[in-house]
Design a protein around this motif. Structure first.
Motif, mmCIF file in Angstrom:
data_model
loop_
_atom_site.group_PDB
_atom_site.id
_atom_site.type_symbol
_atom_site.label_atom_id
_atom_site.label_comp_id
_atom_site.label_asym_id
_atom_site.label_seq_id
_atom_site.Cartn_x
_atom_site.Cartn_y
_atom_site.Cartn_z
ATOM 1 N N SER A 83 1.949 4.745 -4.278
ATOM 2 C CA SER A 83 2.838 4.389 -3.172
ATOM 3 C C SER A 83 2.546 5.299 -1.991
ATOM 4 C CB SER A 83 4.303 4.566 -3.606
ATOM 5 O OG SER A 83 5.178 4.348 -2.511
ATOM 6 N N SER A 84 2.832 4.805 -0.778
ATOM 7 C CA SER A 84 2.697 5.668 0.399
ATOM 8 C C SER A 84 4.060 6.201 0.829
ATOM 9 C CB SER A 84 2.056 4.892 1.560
ATOM 10 O OG SER A 84 2.864 3.793 1.899
ATOM 11 N N ASN A 85 5.089 5.861 0.079
ATOM 12 C CA ASN A 85 6.456 6.257 0.428
ATOM 13 C C ASN A 85 6.805 7.551 -0.313
ATOM 14 O OD1 ASN A 85 9.285 6.542 0.396
ATOM 15 N ND2 ASN A 85 9.587 4.340 0.684
ATOM 16 N N ARG B 165 -3.443 -9.702 0.093
ATOM 17 C CA ARG B 165 -2.632 -8.614 0.632
ATOM 18 C C ARG B 165 -1.750 -9.076 1.795
ATOM 19 N NH1 ARG B 165 -4.221 -4.607 3.978
ATOM 20 N NH2 ARG B 165 -6.215 -5.642 4.369
ATOM 21 N N GLY B 166 -2.388 -9.806 2.728
ATOM 22 C CA GLY B 166 -1.670 -10.245 3.920
ATOM 23 C C GLY B 166 -0.515 -11.179 3.585
ATOM 24 N N ALA C 53 2.423 -9.179 2.273
ATOM 25 C CA ALA C 53 3.092 -8.417 3.338
ATOM 26 C C ALA C 53 3.889 -9.346 4.252
ATOM 27 C CB ALA C 53 2.057 -7.626 4.141
ATOM 28 N N ASP C 54 3.312 -10.513 4.579
ATOM 29 C CA ASP C 54 4.018 -11.467 5.447
ATOM 30 C C ASP C 54 5.287 -11.970 4.772
ATOM 31 O OD1 ASP C 54 2.017 -11.151 7.262
ATOM 32 O OD2 ASP C 54 1.041 -13.086 6.871
ATOM 33 N N GLY D 253 -2.418 -0.987 -0.241
ATOM 34 C CA GLY D 253 -1.982 -2.003 0.715
ATOM 35 C C GLY D 253 -0.616 -1.689 1.290
ATOM 36 N N GLU D 254 0.108 -2.741 1.686
ATOM 37 C CA GLU D 254 1.373 -2.580 2.401
ATOM 38 C C GLU D 254 2.582 -2.541 1.467
ATOM 39 O OE1 GLU D 254 -1.022 -4.683 2.971
ATOM 40 O OE2 GLU D 254 -1.677 -4.409 5.053
ATOM 41 N N SER D 255 2.370 -2.776 0.170
ATOM 42 C CA SER D 255 3.510 -2.897 -0.749
ATOM 43 C C SER D 255 4.223 -1.559 -0.943
ATOM 44 C CB SER D 255 3.035 -3.423 -2.095
ATOM 45 O OG SER D 255 2.467 -4.700 -1.924
ATOM 46 N N ASP D 256 5.455 -1.625 -1.422
ATOM 47 C CA ASP D 256 6.214 -0.395 -1.651
ATOM 48 C C ASP D 256 5.631 0.421 -2.794
ATOM 49 O OD1 ASP D 256 8.740 -0.671 0.171
ATOM 50 O OD2 ASP D 256 8.327 -2.648 -0.646
ATOM 51 N N TRP E 71 -1.189 8.842 0.432
ATOM 52 C CA TRP E 71 -0.878 8.146 -0.812
ATOM 53 C C TRP E 71 -0.467 9.105 -1.909
ATOM 54 C CZ3 TRP E 71 -0.384 3.149 -0.183
ATOM 55 C CH2 TRP E 71 -0.952 2.615 0.976
#
Ligand SMILES: *Cc1c(COP(=O)(O)O)cnc(C)c1O
Length: 393
Positions: free
Chosen positions: A203-205, A144-145, A148-149, A178-181, A56
Protein backbone atom coordinates in the motif's frame (compact mmCIF):
# COMPACT_ATOMS: atom_id res chain seq x y z
CA UNK A 1 2.85 -46.33 -17.04
CA UNK A 2 4.69 -43.03 -16.72
CA UNK A 3 4.80 -41.14 -13.47
CA UNK A 4 1.81 -39.09 -12.32
CA UNK A 5 2.12 -35.37 -13.08
CA UNK A 6 0.46 -33.51 -10.19
CA UNK A 7 -1.60 -30.40 -10.88
CA UNK A 8 0.91 -28.22 -9.02
CA UNK A 9 4.29 -28.71 -7.37
CA UNK A 10 6.20 -25.93 -5.57
CA UNK A 11 9.47 -24.87 -7.20
CA UNK A 12 11.77 -25.05 -4.16
CA UNK A 13 15.50 -25.55 -4.63
CA UNK A 14 18.66 -25.95 -2.59
CA UNK A 15 18.97 -22.20 -2.05
CA UNK A 16 15.58 -22.05 -0.32
CA UNK A 17 16.49 -25.08 1.79
CA UNK A 18 19.83 -23.54 2.77
CA UNK A 19 18.17 -20.23 3.71
CA UNK A 20 15.62 -22.00 5.90
CA UNK A 21 18.29 -24.10 7.60
CA UNK A 22 20.45 -21.05 8.20
CA UNK A 23 17.49 -19.28 9.80
CA UNK A 24 16.77 -22.29 11.99
CA UNK A 25 20.39 -22.24 13.16
CA UNK A 26 20.33 -18.47 13.77
CA UNK A 27 18.17 -18.72 16.87
CA UNK A 28 15.56 -16.32 15.44
CA UNK A 29 12.55 -18.24 14.14
CA UNK A 30 9.62 -15.86 14.34
CA UNK A 31 9.13 -12.44 12.73
CA UNK A 32 12.48 -10.66 12.66
CA UNK A 33 15.25 -9.61 10.29
CA UNK A 34 14.19 -11.88 7.42
CA UNK A 35 10.59 -10.67 7.48
CA UNK A 36 11.74 -7.04 7.58
CA UNK A 37 14.17 -7.64 4.70
CA UNK A 38 11.48 -9.40 2.69
CA UNK A 39 9.18 -6.39 3.03
CA UNK A 40 11.86 -4.05 1.65
CA UNK A 41 12.93 -6.44 -1.08
CA UNK A 42 9.35 -7.13 -2.18
CA UNK A 43 8.68 -3.44 -2.82
CA UNK A 44 12.07 -3.05 -4.53
CA UNK A 45 11.27 -5.99 -6.81
CA UNK A 46 7.98 -4.37 -7.86
CA UNK A 47 9.83 -1.14 -8.69
CA UNK A 48 12.90 -2.44 -10.50
CA UNK A 49 14.06 0.99 -11.65
CA UNK A 50 13.83 2.25 -8.09
CA UNK A 51 11.06 4.68 -8.98
CA UNK A 52 9.26 5.97 -5.91
CA UNK A 53 10.21 3.00 -3.71
CA UNK A 54 9.89 5.19 -0.64
CA UNK A 55 6.18 5.76 -1.31
CA UNK A 56 5.33 2.09 -0.86
CA UNK A 57 4.94 0.00 2.26
CA UNK A 58 4.77 -3.76 2.51
CA UNK A 59 3.34 -5.73 5.42
CA UNK A 60 4.37 -9.39 5.60
CA UNK A 61 1.63 -11.70 6.85
CA UNK A 62 1.12 -15.43 7.31
CA UNK A 63 -1.44 -15.73 4.46
CA UNK A 64 -3.15 -13.68 1.80
CA UNK A 65 -6.39 -14.31 3.68
CA UNK A 66 -4.86 -12.56 6.70
CA UNK A 67 -3.71 -9.71 4.44
CA UNK A 68 -7.16 -9.24 2.91
CA UNK A 69 -8.68 -9.20 6.40
CA UNK A 70 -6.15 -6.65 7.68
CA UNK A 71 -6.66 -4.38 4.67
CA UNK A 72 -10.44 -4.26 5.06
CA UNK A 73 -10.12 -3.81 8.82
CA UNK A 74 -7.69 -0.93 8.39
CA UNK A 75 -10.11 0.68 5.93
CA UNK A 76 -12.75 0.64 8.66
CA UNK A 77 -15.09 -1.86 6.97
CA UNK A 78 -17.63 -3.13 9.49
CA UNK A 79 -21.24 -4.13 10.15
CA UNK A 80 -23.72 -2.54 7.74
CA UNK A 81 -21.09 -2.06 5.03
CA UNK A 82 -21.15 -3.80 1.66
CA UNK A 83 -18.12 -4.97 -0.29
CA UNK A 84 -18.37 -6.05 -3.95
CA UNK A 85 -16.65 -9.38 -4.69
CA UNK A 86 -16.57 -11.35 -7.95
CA UNK A 87 -18.10 -14.81 -7.80
CA UNK A 88 -15.08 -16.20 -9.71
CA UNK A 89 -12.66 -16.52 -6.80
CA UNK A 90 -11.59 -18.56 -3.79
CA UNK A 91 -13.76 -18.31 -0.71
CA UNK A 92 -11.04 -16.34 1.14
CA UNK A 93 -11.86 -13.16 -0.81
CA UNK A 94 -15.42 -13.07 0.51
CA UNK A 95 -14.94 -14.65 3.94
CA UNK A 96 -12.79 -11.80 5.23
CA UNK A 97 -15.72 -9.45 4.63
CA UNK A 98 -17.81 -11.66 6.93
CA UNK A 99 -15.02 -11.69 9.56
CA UNK A 100 -15.75 -7.97 9.95
CA UNK A 101 -19.51 -8.38 10.06
CA UNK A 102 -19.91 -6.67 6.68
CA UNK A 103 -21.76 -8.07 3.65
CA UNK A 104 -20.03 -9.28 0.51
CA UNK A 105 -22.13 -8.58 -2.59
CA UNK A 106 -21.24 -11.22 -5.13
CA UNK A 107 -21.28 -10.24 -8.81
CA UNK A 108 -20.69 -11.83 -12.21
CA UNK A 109 -17.53 -11.87 -14.32
CA UNK A 110 -16.57 -11.15 -17.92
CA UNK A 111 -16.80 -14.13 -20.26
CA UNK A 112 -13.39 -13.48 -21.85
CA UNK A 113 -11.13 -13.05 -18.80
CA UNK A 114 -13.32 -14.38 -15.96
CA UNK A 115 -12.35 -11.19 -14.13
CA UNK A 116 -14.95 -9.00 -12.41
CA UNK A 117 -17.55 -7.38 -14.67
CA UNK A 118 -17.63 -3.70 -13.72
CA UNK A 119 -21.07 -3.19 -15.28
CA UNK A 120 -22.39 -5.92 -13.01
CA UNK A 121 -20.56 -4.27 -10.13
CA UNK A 122 -22.06 -0.85 -10.92
CA UNK A 123 -25.54 -2.39 -10.82
CA UNK A 124 -25.17 -3.43 -7.18
CA UNK A 125 -23.65 -0.23 -5.77
CA UNK A 126 -25.73 1.21 -2.93
CA UNK A 127 -25.19 3.89 -0.29
CA UNK A 128 -23.72 1.11 1.89
CA UNK A 129 -21.06 0.04 -0.65
CA UNK A 130 -17.65 0.80 0.84
CA UNK A 131 -15.20 -1.22 -1.22
CA UNK A 132 -14.58 -3.55 -4.15
CA UNK A 133 -12.17 -6.49 -4.27
CA UNK A 134 -11.08 -7.23 -7.85
CA UNK A 135 -9.36 -10.60 -8.33
CA UNK A 136 -6.72 -10.98 -11.06
CA UNK A 137 -7.93 -14.41 -12.12
CA UNK A 138 -5.18 -16.84 -13.16
CA UNK A 139 -2.72 -13.94 -13.14
CA UNK A 140 -4.31 -11.78 -15.84
CA UNK A 141 -4.59 -8.32 -14.28
CA UNK A 142 -7.86 -6.41 -14.08
CA UNK A 143 -7.03 -3.17 -15.93
CA UNK A 144 -5.59 -0.66 -13.48
CA UNK A 145 -7.37 2.33 -15.00
CA UNK A 146 -10.78 0.63 -14.90
CA UNK A 147 -10.39 -0.16 -11.20
CA UNK A 148 -9.34 3.39 -10.38
CA UNK A 149 -12.15 4.95 -12.45
CA UNK A 150 -14.74 2.72 -10.81
CA UNK A 151 -13.51 3.62 -7.33
CA UNK A 152 -13.54 7.33 -8.14
CA UNK A 153 -16.98 7.22 -9.77
CA UNK A 154 -18.55 5.51 -6.76
CA UNK A 155 -16.28 6.95 -4.04
CA UNK A 156 -15.31 3.54 -2.69
CA UNK A 157 -12.09 1.78 -1.69
CA UNK A 158 -10.21 -0.89 -3.66
CA UNK A 159 -8.46 -3.92 -2.17
CA UNK A 160 -6.95 -6.05 -4.91
CA UNK A 161 -6.80 -9.81 -4.43
CA UNK A 162 -3.50 -10.34 -6.25
CA UNK A 163 -3.02 -13.92 -5.02
CA UNK A 164 -2.44 -14.98 -8.65
CA UNK A 165 -0.72 -11.87 -9.94
CA UNK A 166 2.94 -11.77 -9.00
CA UNK A 167 5.16 -10.63 -10.72
CA UNK A 168 3.28 -8.82 -13.48
CA UNK A 169 2.41 -5.38 -14.79
CA UNK A 170 -1.00 -3.88 -15.44
CA UNK A 171 -0.97 -1.06 -18.00
CA UNK A 172 2.75 -0.49 -17.54
CA UNK A 173 2.84 -0.55 -13.72
CA UNK A 174 3.59 -3.50 -11.46
CA UNK A 175 0.53 -5.02 -9.83
CA UNK A 176 0.96 -3.73 -6.29
CA UNK A 177 2.01 -0.20 -7.24
CA UNK A 178 -1.24 1.03 -8.75
CA UNK A 179 -3.94 3.35 -7.42
CA UNK A 180 -5.70 0.86 -5.12
CA UNK A 181 -5.76 1.25 -1.35
CA UNK A 182 -4.11 -2.13 -0.78
CA UNK A 183 -2.91 -5.05 -2.90
CA UNK A 184 -2.62 -8.51 -1.37
CA UNK A 185 -0.31 -11.29 -2.59
CA UNK A 186 -0.23 -14.96 -1.54
CA UNK A 187 2.81 -17.14 -0.84
CA UNK A 188 0.72 -20.30 -0.48
CA UNK A 189 2.49 -23.50 -1.58
CA UNK A 190 1.05 -23.55 -5.12
CA UNK A 191 1.26 -19.82 -5.86
CA UNK A 192 3.79 -18.19 -8.19
CA UNK A 193 6.24 -17.69 -5.32
CA UNK A 194 5.89 -19.43 -2.01
CA UNK A 195 6.91 -19.58 1.64
CA UNK A 196 4.67 -22.59 2.31
CA UNK A 197 2.11 -20.28 3.84
CA UNK A 198 2.47 -16.52 3.70
CA UNK A 199 1.42 -13.31 2.07
CA UNK A 200 2.19 -9.63 1.57
CA UNK A 201 0.09 -6.48 1.57
CA UNK A 202 1.39 -3.50 -0.39
CA UNK A 203 0.00 0.00 0.00
CA UNK A 204 1.09 3.61 -0.46
CA UNK A 205 -1.07 4.72 2.47
CA UNK A 206 1.19 5.09 5.52
CA UNK A 207 -1.69 5.31 7.99
CA UNK A 208 -3.33 2.19 6.59
CA UNK A 209 -0.03 0.30 6.69
CA UNK A 210 0.63 1.30 10.29
CA UNK A 211 -2.80 -0.03 11.30
CA UNK A 212 -2.18 -3.30 9.43
CA UNK A 213 1.25 -3.70 11.04
CA UNK A 214 -0.26 -3.20 14.49
CA UNK A 215 -3.24 -5.48 13.93
CA UNK A 216 -1.09 -8.23 12.43
CA UNK A 217 0.44 -8.82 15.88
CA UNK A 218 -2.16 -8.63 18.64
CA UNK A 219 -2.77 -4.89 18.31
CA UNK A 220 0.62 -4.28 19.89
CA UNK A 221 1.85 -0.86 18.89
CA UNK A 222 5.45 -1.96 18.18
CA UNK A 223 6.23 -5.18 16.44
CA UNK A 224 8.40 -7.96 17.86
CA UNK A 225 11.37 -6.94 15.80
CA UNK A 226 11.40 -3.44 17.25
CA UNK A 227 10.66 -4.76 20.69
CA UNK A 228 13.84 -6.78 20.79
CA UNK A 229 16.17 -4.46 18.95
CA UNK A 230 15.27 -0.90 19.95
CA UNK A 231 16.83 0.89 22.89
CA UNK A 232 13.52 1.25 24.77
CA UNK A 233 13.05 -1.23 27.64
CA UNK A 234 12.63 -4.59 25.91
CA UNK A 235 9.73 -5.67 28.10
CA UNK A 236 7.54 -2.67 27.34
CA UNK A 237 4.68 -2.65 24.86
CA UNK A 238 1.18 -1.27 24.55
CA UNK A 239 -1.93 -2.99 23.29
CA UNK A 240 -4.03 -0.49 21.38
CA UNK A 241 -6.63 -2.82 19.83
CA UNK A 242 -7.74 -6.47 19.92
CA UNK A 243 -5.47 -7.54 17.09
CA UNK A 244 -4.78 -10.79 15.30
CA UNK A 245 -1.90 -13.30 15.06
CA UNK A 246 -1.03 -12.82 11.41
CA UNK A 247 2.76 -12.26 11.45
CA UNK A 248 5.05 -14.12 9.03
CA UNK A 249 7.76 -16.27 10.62
CA UNK A 250 11.40 -15.63 9.76
CA UNK A 251 11.70 -19.27 8.65
CA UNK A 252 9.00 -18.65 6.03
CA UNK A 253 10.41 -15.21 5.16
CA UNK A 254 13.85 -16.73 4.51
CA UNK A 255 12.30 -19.04 1.95
CA UNK A 256 10.28 -16.21 0.39
CA UNK A 257 13.38 -14.02 0.04
CA UNK A 258 15.04 -16.67 -2.12
CA UNK A 259 11.84 -17.25 -4.11
CA UNK A 260 11.59 -13.51 -4.73
CA UNK A 261 15.03 -13.48 -6.36
CA UNK A 262 13.81 -16.29 -8.64
CA UNK A 263 10.40 -14.83 -9.45
CA UNK A 264 11.43 -13.49 -12.88
CA UNK A 265 12.90 -16.77 -14.19
CA UNK A 266 10.02 -18.77 -12.67
CA UNK A 267 7.59 -16.45 -14.45
CA UNK A 268 9.50 -16.83 -17.73
CA UNK A 269 9.23 -20.60 -17.39
CA UNK A 270 5.46 -20.47 -16.84
CA UNK A 271 5.12 -18.05 -19.77
CA UNK A 272 7.02 -20.46 -22.01
CA UNK A 273 4.77 -23.34 -20.94
CA UNK A 274 1.68 -21.22 -21.68
CA UNK A 275 3.03 -20.35 -25.12
CA UNK A 276 3.64 -24.03 -25.82
CA UNK A 277 0.10 -24.99 -24.75
CA UNK A 278 -1.37 -22.15 -26.85
CA UNK A 279 0.34 -23.59 -29.89
CA UNK A 280 -0.16 -27.30 -29.34
CA UNK A 281 -3.82 -26.98 -28.33
CA UNK A 282 -4.84 -24.32 -30.87
CA UNK A 283 -6.86 -26.58 -33.19
CA UNK A 284 -8.81 -28.45 -30.51
CA UNK A 285 -12.50 -27.93 -29.63
CA UNK A 286 -11.79 -25.62 -26.71
CA UNK A 287 -11.15 -21.99 -25.85
CA UNK A 288 -7.64 -21.01 -24.79
CA UNK A 289 -7.08 -18.61 -21.87
CA UNK A 290 -7.50 -14.89 -22.52
CA UNK A 291 -4.33 -12.94 -23.24
CA UNK A 292 -3.56 -9.41 -22.06
CA UNK A 293 -5.11 -6.95 -24.50
CA UNK A 294 -2.57 -4.20 -23.89
CA UNK A 295 1.20 -4.27 -24.40
CA UNK A 296 1.94 -2.96 -20.89
CA UNK A 297 0.03 -5.79 -19.25
CA UNK A 298 1.48 -9.25 -18.51
CA UNK A 299 -0.06 -12.58 -17.55
CA UNK A 300 1.43 -14.27 -14.46
CA UNK A 301 0.26 -17.72 -15.63
CA UNK A 302 -0.49 -18.94 -12.14
CA UNK A 303 -3.21 -20.98 -13.87
CA UNK A 304 -3.75 -22.17 -17.43
CA UNK A 305 -7.51 -22.54 -17.61
CA UNK A 306 -9.13 -24.05 -20.69
CA UNK A 307 -12.78 -23.92 -21.58
CA UNK A 308 -13.94 -27.06 -23.28
CA UNK A 309 -16.24 -26.38 -26.19
CA UNK A 310 -19.95 -26.63 -25.66
CA UNK A 311 -20.43 -28.90 -28.67
CA UNK A 312 -21.13 -31.77 -26.28
CA UNK A 313 -18.21 -33.92 -27.38
CA UNK A 314 -16.92 -34.27 -23.86
CA UNK A 315 -18.02 -32.87 -20.53
CA UNK A 316 -15.54 -31.25 -18.19
CA UNK A 317 -15.84 -33.90 -15.50
CA UNK A 318 -15.24 -36.69 -18.02
CA UNK A 319 -12.20 -34.80 -19.33
CA UNK A 320 -10.69 -34.54 -15.84
CA UNK A 321 -11.39 -38.22 -15.24
CA UNK A 322 -9.61 -39.25 -18.45
CA UNK A 323 -6.65 -36.95 -17.78
CA UNK A 324 -6.30 -38.47 -14.34
CA UNK A 325 -6.48 -41.98 -15.78
CA UNK A 326 -3.65 -40.95 -18.12
CA UNK A 327 -1.62 -39.77 -15.11
CA UNK A 328 -2.20 -36.02 -15.17
CA UNK A 329 -3.76 -33.97 -12.38
CA UNK A 330 -6.20 -31.24 -13.39
CA UNK A 331 -8.33 -28.89 -11.32
CA UNK A 332 -11.27 -26.48 -11.55
CA UNK A 333 -10.92 -22.75 -10.92
CA UNK A 334 -13.24 -21.80 -9.56
CA UNK A 335 -16.45 -23.28 -8.28
CA UNK A 336 -18.24 -19.91 -8.34
CA UNK A 337 -18.83 -18.56 -4.84
CA UNK A 338 -22.59 -18.43 -5.32
CA UNK A 339 -22.65 -22.19 -6.03
CA UNK A 340 -21.55 -22.86 -2.44
CA UNK A 341 -24.32 -23.25 0.14
CA UNK A 342 -23.00 -20.50 2.42
CA UNK A 343 -22.52 -17.85 -0.28
CA UNK A 344 -25.76 -18.43 -2.21
CA UNK A 345 -27.55 -15.75 -0.23
CA UNK A 346 -24.92 -13.07 -0.92
CA UNK A 347 -25.73 -12.33 -4.56
CA UNK A 348 -26.66 -8.69 -5.08
CA UNK A 349 -30.41 -8.13 -4.97
CA UNK A 350 -30.13 -6.27 -8.29
CA UNK A 351 -28.22 -9.21 -9.77
CA UNK A 352 -29.90 -12.39 -8.53
CA UNK A 353 -28.51 -14.48 -11.38
CA UNK A 354 -24.89 -14.66 -12.47
CA UNK A 355 -25.31 -16.16 -15.93
CA UNK A 356 -21.74 -15.86 -17.18
CA UNK A 357 -20.26 -17.69 -14.22
CA UNK A 358 -23.03 -20.32 -14.30
CA UNK A 359 -22.35 -21.00 -17.98
CA UNK A 360 -18.53 -20.90 -17.89
CA UNK A 361 -18.32 -23.10 -14.80
CA UNK A 362 -19.54 -26.12 -16.75
CA UNK A 363 -16.59 -25.95 -19.16
CA UNK A 364 -13.55 -24.71 -17.17
CA UNK A 365 -10.60 -26.92 -16.42
CA UNK A 366 -7.07 -25.97 -15.35
CA UNK A 367 -4.16 -28.07 -16.59
CA UNK A 368 -0.73 -28.22 -14.90
CA UNK A 369 1.47 -25.12 -15.28
CA UNK A 370 4.22 -24.76 -12.69
CA UNK A 371 7.77 -23.55 -13.11
CA UNK A 372 9.36 -26.82 -11.97
CA UNK A 373 7.75 -28.76 -14.86
CA UNK A 374 10.21 -30.49 -17.15
CA UNK A 375 9.92 -30.18 -20.93
CA UNK A 376 8.93 -33.86 -21.03
CA UNK A 377 6.10 -33.22 -18.56
CA UNK A 378 4.87 -30.20 -20.52
CA UNK A 379 4.90 -32.16 -23.76
CA UNK A 380 3.09 -35.07 -22.15
CA UNK A 381 0.35 -32.78 -20.82
CA UNK A 382 -0.10 -31.24 -24.28
CA UNK A 383 -0.16 -34.63 -26.01
CA UNK A 384 -2.59 -36.08 -23.46
CA UNK A 385 -5.04 -33.18 -23.80
CA UNK A 386 -4.89 -33.75 -27.57
CA UNK A 387 -5.43 -37.49 -27.20
CA UNK A 388 -8.31 -37.11 -24.73
CA UNK A 389 -10.08 -34.55 -26.92
CA UNK A 390 -9.49 -36.64 -30.03
CA UNK A 391 -7.18 -34.15 -31.67
CA UNK A 392 -4.59 -36.74 -32.75
CA UNK A 393 -0.91 -36.39 -32.04
C1 LIG B 1 -4.87 -18.69 -2.80
C2 LIG B 1 -5.89 -17.61 -2.86
C3 LIG B 1 -6.22 -16.83 -1.75
C4 LIG B 1 -5.75 -17.16 -0.36
O1 LIG B 1 -4.39 -17.18 -0.23
P1 LIG B 1 -3.75 -17.73 1.17
O2 LIG B 1 -2.36 -17.21 1.14
O3 LIG B 1 -3.85 -19.21 1.08
O4 LIG B 1 -4.56 -17.17 2.26
C5 LIG B 1 -7.06 -15.75 -1.90
N1 LIG B 1 -7.60 -15.47 -3.10
C6 LIG B 1 -7.34 -16.19 -4.20
C7 LIG B 1 -7.93 -15.80 -5.50
C8 LIG B 1 -6.49 -17.31 -4.11
O5 LIG B 1 -6.28 -18.07 -5.19
Amino acid sequence: MSEFIPFAVPDVGEAEIAAVVETMRSGWLTTGPNAAALEREFVAALAPDGADVERWHAVAVNSATAGLHLALEALGIGPGDEVIVPTWTFTATAEVVRYLGATPVIVDVRPDTLNIDFDAAAAVVTARTKAIMPVHFAGLPVPRGVMADFAAAHDIRVVEDAAHAHPVRSEGVSVGLGESDAVVFSFYATKTMTSGEGGMVVSSNAELTARMATMRLHGISRDVFDRYTSTAPSWHYEVVAPGFKYNLTDVAAAMARVQLTRSAPMWERRSAIAAYYDEVLADLPLRLPARPSDPGTDHAWHLYTLRLSGDGRMGRDEFIHRMSAAGIGCSVHFIPLHHHPYWRAFRGTNAPTLPVADREFTSVVSIPIFSAMTDAQVERVGATVRAVLGGGS
